[in-house]
Design an enzyme around this catalytic site. Structure first.
Site, mmCIF file in Angstrom:
data_model
loop_
_atom_site.group_PDB
_atom_site.id
_atom_site.type_symbol
_atom_site.label_atom_id
_atom_site.label_comp_id
_atom_site.label_asym_id
_atom_site.label_seq_id
_atom_site.Cartn_x
_atom_site.Cartn_y
_atom_site.Cartn_z
ATOM 1 N N THR A 114 16.826 75.897 29.875
ATOM 2 C CA THR A 114 17.863 75.062 30.500
ATOM 3 C C THR A 114 18.701 74.450 29.379
ATOM 4 O O THR A 114 18.247 73.549 28.669
ATOM 5 C CB THR A 114 17.241 73.950 31.383
ATOM 6 O OG1 THR A 114 16.246 73.257 30.642
ATOM 7 C CG2 THR A 114 16.619 74.506 32.643
ATOM 8 N N GLN A 163 15.561 82.108 24.617
ATOM 9 C CA GLN A 163 16.535 82.738 25.523
ATOM 10 C C GLN A 163 17.811 83.024 24.756
ATOM 11 O O GLN A 163 18.343 82.161 24.056
ATOM 12 C CB GLN A 163 16.823 81.806 26.709
ATOM 13 C CG GLN A 163 17.879 82.317 27.668
ATOM 14 C CD GLN A 163 19.292 81.859 27.300
ATOM 15 O OE1 GLN A 163 19.469 80.787 26.747
ATOM 16 N NE2 GLN A 163 20.292 82.683 27.601
ATOM 17 N N TYR A 165 21.833 84.286 24.805
ATOM 18 C CA TYR A 165 23.109 84.732 25.356
ATOM 19 C C TYR A 165 23.721 85.615 24.284
ATOM 20 O O TYR A 165 23.881 85.181 23.137
ATOM 21 C CB TYR A 165 24.043 83.545 25.629
ATOM 22 C CG TYR A 165 23.780 82.829 26.932
ATOM 23 C CD1 TYR A 165 23.688 83.531 28.127
ATOM 24 C CD2 TYR A 165 23.638 81.451 26.972
ATOM 25 C CE1 TYR A 165 23.463 82.872 29.330
ATOM 26 C CE2 TYR A 165 23.413 80.789 28.168
ATOM 27 C CZ TYR A 165 23.332 81.512 29.347
ATOM 28 O OH TYR A 165 23.113 80.857 30.541
ATOM 29 N N ARG A 200 32.061 75.711 38.301
ATOM 30 C CA ARG A 200 31.350 74.498 38.740
ATOM 31 C C ARG A 200 32.347 73.346 38.670
ATOM 32 O O ARG A 200 32.493 72.690 37.640
ATOM 33 C CB ARG A 200 30.146 74.235 37.836
ATOM 34 C CG ARG A 200 29.153 75.389 37.776
ATOM 35 C CD ARG A 200 28.026 75.113 36.801
ATOM 36 N NE ARG A 200 27.226 76.304 36.542
ATOM 37 C CZ ARG A 200 26.551 76.514 35.409
ATOM 38 N NH1 ARG A 200 26.556 75.616 34.454
ATOM 39 N NH2 ARG A 200 25.858 77.630 35.243
ATOM 40 N N LYS A 293 16.727 88.875 31.902
ATOM 41 C CA LYS A 293 16.817 87.810 32.923
ATOM 42 C C LYS A 293 18.079 87.954 33.767
ATOM 43 O O LYS A 293 19.170 88.133 33.230
ATOM 44 C CB LYS A 293 16.825 86.447 32.224
ATOM 45 C CG LYS A 293 16.896 85.251 33.149
ATOM 46 C CD LYS A 293 16.621 83.969 32.374
ATOM 47 C CE LYS A 293 16.567 82.753 33.254
ATOM 48 N NZ LYS A 293 17.883 82.169 33.518
ATOM 49 N N HIS A 317 19.879 82.393 38.572
ATOM 50 C CA HIS A 317 20.255 81.323 37.647
ATOM 51 C C HIS A 317 20.164 79.960 38.359
ATOM 52 O O HIS A 317 20.934 79.047 38.085
ATOM 53 C CB HIS A 317 21.671 81.570 37.120
ATOM 54 C CG HIS A 317 21.870 81.198 35.678
ATOM 55 N ND1 HIS A 317 21.885 82.112 34.659
ATOM 56 C CD2 HIS A 317 22.090 79.988 35.073
ATOM 57 C CE1 HIS A 317 22.115 81.499 33.500
ATOM 58 N NE2 HIS A 317 22.242 80.203 33.723
ATOM 59 N N ASP A 348 12.498 83.464 39.405
ATOM 60 C CA ASP A 348 12.836 82.042 39.422
ATOM 61 C C ASP A 348 13.932 81.767 40.446
ATOM 62 O O ASP A 348 14.379 82.664 41.153
ATOM 63 C CB ASP A 348 13.207 81.517 38.026
ATOM 64 C CG ASP A 348 14.631 81.850 37.574
ATOM 65 O OD1 ASP A 348 15.483 82.229 38.406
ATOM 66 O OD2 ASP A 348 14.891 81.709 36.366
ATOM 67 N N GLY A 350 14.584 78.093 42.655
ATOM 68 C CA GLY A 350 14.191 77.399 43.877
ATOM 69 C C GLY A 350 12.735 76.995 43.971
ATOM 70 O O GLY A 350 12.329 76.435 44.994
ATOM 71 N N GLY A 371 12.919 75.720 36.353
ATOM 72 C CA GLY A 371 13.969 75.061 35.581
ATOM 73 C C GLY A 371 14.072 73.579 35.866
ATOM 74 O O GLY A 371 13.638 72.731 35.085
HETATM 75 C C1 LIG Z 1 20.712 72.488 33.601
HETATM 76 C C2 LIG Z 1 20.406 73.948 33.552
HETATM 77 C C3 LIG Z 1 20.771 74.673 32.437
HETATM 78 C C4 LIG Z 1 20.474 76.043 32.379
HETATM 79 N N1 LIG Z 1 20.786 76.745 31.250
HETATM 80 C C5 LIG Z 1 20.422 78.037 31.149
HETATM 81 C C6 LIG Z 1 20.647 78.739 29.931
HETATM 82 O O1 LIG Z 1 21.161 78.208 28.961
HETATM 83 N N2 LIG Z 1 20.277 80.053 29.909
HETATM 84 C C7 LIG Z 1 19.689 80.685 30.982
HETATM 85 O O2 LIG Z 1 19.353 81.856 30.900
HETATM 86 N N3 LIG Z 1 19.451 80.016 32.121
HETATM 87 C C8 LIG Z 1 19.797 78.716 32.226
HETATM 88 N N4 LIG Z 1 19.545 78.037 33.381
HETATM 89 C C9 LIG Z 1 18.892 78.740 34.509
HETATM 90 C C10 LIG Z 1 17.377 78.604 34.398
HETATM 91 O O3 LIG Z 1 16.876 79.325 33.310
HETATM 92 C C11 LIG Z 1 16.680 79.135 35.655
HETATM 93 O O4 LIG Z 1 17.099 80.448 35.915
HETATM 94 C C12 LIG Z 1 16.932 78.249 36.883
HETATM 95 O O5 LIG Z 1 16.971 76.894 36.521
HETATM 96 C C13 LIG Z 1 15.844 78.478 37.887
HETATM 97 O O6 LIG Z 1 16.072 77.740 39.036
HETATM 98 P P1 LIG Z 1 15.377 76.330 39.355
HETATM 99 O O7 LIG Z 1 16.110 75.313 38.555
HETATM 100 O O8 LIG Z 1 15.597 76.198 40.804
HETATM 101 O O9 LIG Z 1 13.925 76.437 38.952
HETATM 102 C C14 LIG Z 1 19.828 76.685 33.459
HETATM 103 C C15 LIG Z 1 19.448 75.923 34.578
HETATM 104 C C16 LIG Z 1 19.726 74.576 34.630
HETATM 105 C C17 LIG Z 1 19.279 73.798 35.833
#
Ligand SMILES: Cc1cc2nc3c(=O)[nH]c(=O)nc-3n(C[C@H](O)[C@H](O)[C@H](O)COP(=O)(O)O)c2cc1C
Length: 421
Positions: A114, A163, A165, A200, A293, A317, A348, A350, A371
């Protein structure tokens, strides 16, 4: 500020303080604070986080993209799937542990990457990594983190994933992969679902950007949350400056912002030309587990296996990218049918209850990523809050194992759930 530990000096002096270097178990997770004791589930932690954080920060963590259909759909997919009791089984010695890439997990969960998690608490990413290590689950550091690969590597014990990008500037991305490899990170997670920047709108309205260039709304918002302002931004400011994206070259990191929906986090860094060739190039640099991912299609999952990935992550995501994207749980059965048993399947988006983990495993996942739950926890009480979120999820997972007659994780299967035909 604490000076970083010079481990060579400490070892030479015979006073090794790092338990993992002495091969000792880590201390137990931090106990809940009085505020945490009033948080009985992830929804309570979310409410507490909402009170503590400025709106611009909370919404950045909590919300989805566009009309947030995917965000809501993720929970609906879990709600739709039902569990069945299994009776007359001795579940008095339930074991929630499992294995991932040949090593144990205390229960089937990995902390999802995250980005910018370090703004919810001072050194939030370090606090979260510590909680994960003590709870026996891996922590994933995101490319857009405010804490560097090396700072996370210095966190005592635990399993660390990175992770990635992939930017158009391949050499810069590959340099990060090499840093993660040299710092001892175990697995690499290549995020493939962010070819273009998501929309967003609330970030723009709220004036949230990274690095911080707050507008009037954001300044007012932050000033209404003095405890967060002092304990997070104040401490960063006193200890070297406001948080920055740790892995972005300094000369370019100043010009972008997560608030700008049509730009990537940093405009000069785009990831829109990622292809299977990149997997081959990554495989030359990264010998450890490599995960892709953001997969939704069985054919992509099959191709990932063919190209040498060790696992796939089915993800939308967390409803933050493509709005109306299908819920991970809804495509899990077809992907399991295609690659189940041939690769590690991670899901992932939810997961908010331990029972959700049971449902994902019943449909063929090996583990889930989580997350927001630990982000809410970290926002409320740093390491102790993240530990509390993990404790809640693990306890709920064990409870559902009990109701569904599962003595061990391997007992969770098709029979554990019920689906409308
Ligand atoms: C605040 C935030 C930042 C995130 N940043 C990234 C990121 O930098 N790279 C990435 O692959 N996923 C990112 N994600 C997605 C998470 O890795 C993950 O797929 C997602 O949070 C899963 O859903 P959940 O929050 O309902 O558990 C982010 C999610 C959140 C909530």
């Amino acid at each position: 500020m604490n000076k970083p530990l010079d481990i060579d000096k400490v070892q030479a002096s015979g006073q090794v303080t790092d338990a993992s270097l002495r091969n000792e178990p880590l201390p137990p997770p931090l106990p809940p604070t009085p505020l945490l004791e009033r948080c009985h589930n992830i929804a309570d932690l979310r409410e507490a986080a909402k009170k503590r954080l400025p709106r611009c920060v909370f919404e950045f963590f909590d919300r989805g993209s566009e009309d947030e259909f995917s965000l809501r759909g993720n929970r609906e997919a879990f709600q739709k799937l039902k569990l069945r009791n299994k009776v007359m089984v001795d579940v008095s010695k339930r074991d929630p542990s499992t294995m991932l890439f040949g090593k144990p997990l205390s229960f089937p969960l990995v902390i999802a990457p995250t980005g910018v998690a370090g703004v919810c608490w001072y050194n939030g990413e370090v606090e979260l990594a510590r909680a994960a290590a003590k709870a026996g689950v891996p922590f994933t550091l995101a490319t857009p983190s405010v804490t560097s690969i090396e700072q996370i590597a210095a966190v005592e014990g635990g399993r660390k994933f990175f992770q990635l990008y992939m930017w158009r500037e391949r050499e810069l991305s590959h340099a990060l992969v090499k840093r993660a490899r040299d710092a001892g990170f175990e697995a690499l997670m290549l995020t493939a679902d962010t070819a273009v920047p998501p929309i967003r709108e609330y970030n723009r309205r709220n004036g949230f950007s990274m690095p911080f260039v707050p507008n009037f709304t954001a300044l007012l918002d932050m000033s209404l949350h003095p405890s967060w302002l002092a304990s997070v931004m104040g401490r960063y400011y006193m200890n070297g400056g406001l948080p920055q994206l740790a892995h972005f070259p300094k000369d370019k990191a100043g010009s972008g912002g997560v608030a700008q929906p049509q730009k990537s986090v940093v405009p000069n860094f785009r990831g829109d030309n990622l292809t299977w060739d990149d997997i081959r190039r990554l495989r030359d640099i990264w010998k450890g587990p490599l995960l892709l991912k953001g997969v939704h299609l069985a054919e992509d999952a099959a191709r990932a296996v063919q190209e040498g990935c060790d696992g796939i992550i089915i993800s939308n995501h967390g409803g933050r990218n493509l709005d109306t994207a299908v819920a991970s749980l809804d495509v899990l059965p077809e992907i399991t049918a295609e690659v189940g048993g041939k690769t590690t399947i991670i899901v992932d988006s939810g997961v908010r209850r331990g029972g959700d983990i049971v449902k994902a495993l019943a449909l063929g996942a090996n583990v889930v990523l989580s997350g927001r739950p630990t982000l809410y926890g970290t926002s409320v009480a740093g390491e102790a809050g993240a530990a509390h979120a993990l404790r809640i999820l693990k306890n709920e997972f064990e409870t559902v194992m009990g109701f569904t007659g599962c003595q061990k994780v391997g007992d969770i299967g098709e029979k554990t759930i019920w689906r409308e035909k």
